[in-house]
Design an enzyme around this catalytic site. Structure first.
Site, mmCIF file in Angstrom:
data_model
loop_
_atom_site.group_PDB
_atom_site.id
_atom_site.type_symbol
_atom_site.label_atom_id
_atom_site.label_comp_id
_atom_site.label_asym_id
_atom_site.label_seq_id
_atom_site.Cartn_x
_atom_site.Cartn_y
_atom_site.Cartn_z
ATOM 1 C CB SER A 10 -1.042 0.012 1.283
ATOM 2 O OG SER A 10 -1.645 1.345 1.183
ATOM 3 C CG HIS A 35 -3.823 -1.666 -1.578
ATOM 4 N ND1 HIS A 35 -5.038 -2.681 -1.651
ATOM 5 C CD2 HIS A 35 -4.394 -0.928 -0.626
ATOM 6 C CE1 HIS A 35 -6.131 -2.293 -1.299
ATOM 7 N NE2 HIS A 35 -6.036 -1.256 -0.338
ATOM 8 C CG ASP A 37 -5.112 2.130 1.114
ATOM 9 O OD1 ASP A 37 -5.971 1.410 1.117
ATOM 10 O OD2 ASP A 37 -4.038 1.674 1.591
ATOM 11 C CG MET A 39 -8.471 6.890 2.840
ATOM 12 S SD MET A 39 -7.715 6.806 4.163
ATOM 13 C CE MET A 39 -6.770 5.284 4.081
ATOM 14 C CG HIS A 68 -9.385 0.003 -0.544
ATOM 15 N ND1 HIS A 68 -9.078 -0.532 0.704
ATOM 16 C CD2 HIS A 68 -10.797 -0.204 0.099
ATOM 17 C CE1 HIS A 68 -9.667 -0.428 1.811
ATOM 18 N NE2 HIS A 68 -11.025 -0.417 1.127
ATOM 19 C CG MET A 70 -11.326 2.836 2.153
ATOM 20 S SD MET A 70 -10.053 2.877 3.202
ATOM 21 C CE MET A 70 -8.582 3.004 2.045
ATOM 22 C CG MET A 139 -11.574 -2.975 5.318
ATOM 23 S SD MET A 139 -10.027 -2.332 4.348
ATOM 24 C CE MET A 139 -9.298 -1.502 5.710
ATOM 25 N N GLY A 144 -9.390 4.294 7.245
ATOM 26 C CA GLY A 144 -8.905 5.599 7.660
ATOM 27 C C GLY A 144 -7.547 5.898 7.597
ATOM 28 C CG PHE A 145 -5.920 7.194 10.246
ATOM 29 C CD1 PHE A 145 -5.576 8.369 9.914
ATOM 30 C CD2 PHE A 145 -7.666 7.373 10.635
ATOM 31 C CE1 PHE A 145 -6.249 9.703 10.286
ATOM 32 C CE2 PHE A 145 -8.030 8.484 11.042
ATOM 33 C CZ PHE A 145 -7.551 9.713 10.554
ATOM 34 C CG ASP A 177 -6.161 -2.798 3.423
ATOM 35 O OD1 ASP A 177 -5.052 -2.553 4.102
ATOM 36 O OD2 ASP A 177 -6.559 -1.884 2.846
ATOM 37 N N GLY A 178 -4.731 -4.267 6.390
ATOM 38 C CA GLY A 178 -4.595 -3.777 7.667
ATOM 39 C C GLY A 178 -3.872 -4.591 8.720
ATOM 40 N N GLY A 179 -2.917 -3.719 9.008
ATOM 41 C CA GLY A 179 -2.101 -4.619 10.048
ATOM 42 C C GLY A 179 -1.302 -5.793 9.670
#
Length: 218
Positions: A10, A35, A37, A39, A68, A70, A139, A144-145, A177-179
């Site tokens: 990302s 990726h 992101d 927003m 993606h 968002m 997710m 958002g972050f 997606d995430g962590g």
């Protein structure tokens, strides 16, 4: 779906001062997707970039652009991102009351269509959309972050979605997606995910190529 585990760094975690160089560096490192992101400050409490940035980055690499969205009212933006060079356009089921129609729109533009769901959204929310989707994005943080910690409870959701896809005989990727890092990536792969988004884990690694390999499971 492919049996190969795809890694999608990302660029939210990349150095924005040299974003073109960062994107160009990913293919030699072994990445599969880029990726993106997106927003809008409405669906999520942050603003990143729009279709013009995607268009500017498109000449930097031949890798798949995984956009993606968002954003609220994603149908309004689908054509812009398709024209900018996105290969996969993913929308959130929570953001679009006509998600079925929007997925069809994305496919009509010659792009792959993805449907995303937040950590608190039940997997049943996308079950009736699977026939119009090429990918489901789970997710594993609240969107958002960047830089958030992985939410382990989503692993069962990944398993359930993969089981539904297999039961229905569909050809759909499952993205997370995430962590995602070398440790949580293994859990995601075991649960049935085959596309892994990683931001900080890749871009802040001392050896980015090695990290991409670890996330893939090499």
């Amino acid at each position: 779906m492919t049996d190969r585990i795809m890694v999608a760094p990302s660029i939210l975690s990349a150095d924005f001062k040299k974003l073109g160089e960062e994107v160009a560096s990913l293919a030699p490192l072994g990445a599969d997707y880029v990726h993106l992101d997106v927003m809008d400050g409405a669906f999520v409490p942050n603003i990143t970039f729009g279709a013009h940035m995607v268009k500017a980055l498109r000449p930097c690499t031949d890798l798949v652009f995984d956009a993606h969205l968002m954003v609220a009212d994603p149908a309004k933006w689908a054509e812009d991102f398709a024209n900018a060079g996105a290969d996969i356009i993913t929308i959130h089921c929570e953001a679009d009351v006509h998600a079925h129609r929007t997925l069809r729109l994305i496919r009509s533009l010659g792009k792959k269509a993805g449907i995303a769901l937040n950590p608190a959204t039940h997997e049943n929310s996308v079950e009736y959309l699977l026939d119009e989707a090429d990918m489901v994005l789970v997710m594993s943080v609240n969107p958002g972050f960047g830089g958030q910690s992985f939410i382990p409870a989503v692993l069962k959701k990944i398993e359930n979605i993969r089981e539904t896809i297999i039961r229905r005989g569909l050809d759909i990727d499952v993205e997370v997606d995430g962590g995602v890092n070398e440790k949580t990536a293994r859990l995601c792969r075991e649960a049935g995910a085959n596309v892994l988004v990683a931001g900080n884990a890749v871009f802040k690694a001392q050896d980015r190529k090695q990290m991409i390999g670890l996330i893939r499971g090499n």
